[in-house]
Design an enzyme around this catalytic site. Structure first.
Site, PDB file in Angstrom:
ATOM      1  N   SER A  34      -2.501  11.420 -45.675  1.00 18.67           N
ATOM      2  CA  SER A  34      -1.350  11.715 -44.838  1.00 18.67           C
ATOM      3  C   SER A  34      -1.723  12.789 -43.796  1.00 18.67           C
ATOM      4  O   SER A  34      -2.683  12.616 -43.062  1.00 18.67           O
ATOM      5  CB  SER A  34      -0.165  12.131 -45.714  1.00 18.67           C
ATOM      6  OG  SER A  34       1.034  12.145 -44.992  1.00 18.67           O
ATOM      7  N   HIS A  61       1.871   4.299 -48.986  1.00 17.70           N
ATOM      8  CA  HIS A  61       1.315   5.484 -48.326  1.00 17.70           C
ATOM      9  C   HIS A  61       0.425   6.305 -49.254  1.00 17.70           C
ATOM     10  O   HIS A  61      -0.647   6.761 -48.858  1.00 17.70           O
ATOM     11  CB  HIS A  61       2.464   6.343 -47.807  1.00 17.70           C
ATOM     12  CG  HIS A  61       2.037   7.527 -46.994  1.00 17.70           C
ATOM     13  ND1 HIS A  61       1.448   7.414 -45.747  1.00 17.70           N
ATOM     14  CD2 HIS A  61       2.121   8.873 -47.249  1.00 17.70           C
ATOM     15  CE1 HIS A  61       1.189   8.615 -45.262  1.00 17.70           C
ATOM     16  NE2 HIS A  61       1.589   9.516 -46.157  1.00 17.70           N
ATOM     17  N   ASP A  83       1.840  -1.523 -46.098  1.00 14.54           N
ATOM     18  CA  ASP A  83       3.276  -1.334 -46.342  1.00 14.54           C
ATOM     19  C   ASP A  83       3.652   0.153 -46.310  1.00 14.54           C
ATOM     20  O   ASP A  83       4.660   0.558 -46.874  1.00 14.54           O
ATOM     21  CB  ASP A  83       3.671  -1.963 -47.685  1.00 14.54           C
ATOM     22  CG  ASP A  83       5.177  -2.067 -47.867  1.00 14.54           C
ATOM     23  OD1 ASP A  83       5.870  -2.450 -46.901  1.00 14.54           O
ATOM     24  OD2 ASP A  83       5.682  -1.736 -48.970  1.00 14.54           O
TER      25      ASP A  83
END
Length: 481
Positions: free
Chosen positions: A297, A421, A386
């Site tokens: 991230s 994620h 996704d």
């Protein structure tokens, strides 16, 4: 003695065992467990402690391999023997970590020899279906009645993820297993660690650097990696512990909301991360010449910045990060520069049942992309298609298109359909939604359990291979790997 029974009744069962031994000595019963259970004195004790029934049949046997100190990324072979033949059974997993409870279940039919082998037998229902040796671990879901958005995360590296695995008669859903938790035919406990024996941990307080360095066993020198997480803040250590357990020294580097570090993302500067590179390479137990960086991230964004601006970064793993400065400028004070941010667009936010989908909140243009191709850093991008947090797939496609042909080999992409994620080391359950303390919101992260699990397993082996190849990893701890 049934493990579940022992855990539940503890000292009372020790008393029962003592009575059993004394009755044998007095010749009042034979050595049969079932006969002893029927003795009036023993029966009264069992009823007193709440045991209404103990099966006196031979309990099923769990065989788990490999043996010894297991790591969370070890693929286990779990086999059950001694079950009734050609009968429906449920295998149930339960794990409690810091008060957070998780569970899984899988349906099987025993073979003609009374066995179930999770390595080759398909689950026909439960939290996963099909053949998956580690399905009982990666398919875990939060038990009901807890706070929404809890995440299975290990904070104490000296303790294991302890999973109770039990087998039950019939095909039972999770609620039915909970109601009949005392009715297990048999059970076992499986401990899995992030930290291998001999791994050393050093608290880092040097200048303004903070964090923890995980070192593999032995004097080294070892290849060195800097490990970054996202906007959750604080220090996250589990990946560093596992990297060190696999022979790679890893510096778990927090950068805000930890001790005396900045309290806000807008106060970050790239010099802090550059100082971490120099500090790690300055150690005698780290192989000189360059480091690796891994980030997820926001940590992935920073990993790419480090690889772009420092020739000392030989390879960088970006897990669902974007090659941009997301939301906040990144100051680079020593060079008098600022990496301008892609601003946050509130109109791009979406909500689903009061949970945030952030993916559409960053309007990224080609000119926003970091010039990673100008460096010789080898990058590996691990992307969940996704992902509901970042527009990672679109971003990395744009980055790839900007590489000149003679440098295209430096940009490797692993893109996984239906993965979300938070791609973590193998056999960690999918976290598709969690509470984000920094923003005081519940975030949707995306992902589907089976495909996400496959992404985690494959990408982890590729990550380890990259570090070992590019960083000339010390071989002395790799024999087991």
């Amino acid at each position: 003695m049934n493990v579940l029974l022992t855990r539940k009744y503890g000292s009372s069962l020790k008393l029962f065992q003592q009575i059993f031994k004394n009755l044998n000595k007095a010749k009042k019963v034979n050595s049969s467990f079932s006969t002893c259970c029927k003795h009036p004195r023993v029966n009264r004790l069992l009823i007193k402690v709440g045991v209404r029934h103990i099966s006196t049949d031979m309990a099923p046997v769990f065989t788990v391999s490999p043996k010894g100190h297991l790591l969370v990324d070890d693929k286990l072979h779990i086999k059950l023997t001694g079950l009734p033949k050609e009968k429906k059974v449920t295998v149930y997993g339960f794990l409690e970590e810091e008060g957070k409870k998780f569970e899984s279940n899988a349906w099987f039919e025993t073979k003609s020899d009374g066995t179930v082998d999770l390595q080759i037998d398909p689950s026909t229902g439960g939290t996963y279906t099909g053949v998956s040796p580690m399905g009982i671990f990666w398919s875990m879901v939060a038990c009901p009645g807890q706070l929404e958005g809890i995440r299975m995360m290990k904070k104490n590296m000296d303790t294991p993820f302890r999973t109770s695995v039990s087998v039950h008669d019939g095909h039972l859903n999770l609620g039915e297993v909970r109601v009949n938790s005392d009715g297990a035919l048999g059970s076992t406990l499986i401990d899995r660690y992030y930290k291998a024996p001999g791994v050393r941990v050093e608290e880092v307080t040097d200048g303004r650097l903070r964090g923890k360095l995980y070192l593999p066993p032995g004097p080294g020198p070892h290849s060195g990696v800097i490990d970054l997480f996202g906007t959750v803040g604080g220090i996250v250590e589990f990946r560093s512990a596992l990297l060190a357990s696999r022979g790679i020294a890893s510096f778990a580097l927090p950068y805000f909301l930890y001790k005396d570090l900045p309290q806000a993302l807008e106060d970050l500067d790239l010099d802090y991360f550059m100082e971490a590179i120099d500090w790690l390479l300055g150690r005698r137990d780290i192989i000189p010449g360059g480091v690796g960086v891994i980030g997820v991230s926001k940590g992935g964004d920073i990993a790419l910045m480090m690889g772009t601006y420092s020739p000392k970064v030989k390879c960088a793993v970006n897990i669902n990060g974007c090659p941009i400065a997301a939301m906040y400028d990144m100051k680079y004070k020593s060079r008098g520069e600022t990496i301008k941010a892609v601003p946050f667009n509130m109109d791009g936010l979406k909500y689903e049942d009061d949970k945030v989908i952030m993916k559409g909140s960053l309007d990224i243009k080609t000119e926003d992309i970091l010039p990673v191709w100008t460096s010789d850093v080898k990058t590996l991008h691990v992307l969940g298609e996704d992902d509901l947090c970042y527009p990672t797939v679109e971003c990395i496609k744009c980055l790839q298109s900007l590489y000149p042909r003679d440098k295209a080999h430096n940009c490797e992409v692993l893109s996984y359909p239906r993965a979300g994620h938070l791609i973590e080391p193998p056999y960690t359950p999918l976290c598709s939604v969690s509470y984000h303390k920094t923003f005081n919101l519940h975030f949707l992260w995306g992902g589907h359990p089976e495909e996400h699990a496959k992404a985690q397993e494959e990408s982890w082996s590729r990550i380890l291979n990259l570090f070992r190849t590019e960083l000339v990893c010390s071989s002395q701890h790799n024999a087991r790997l």
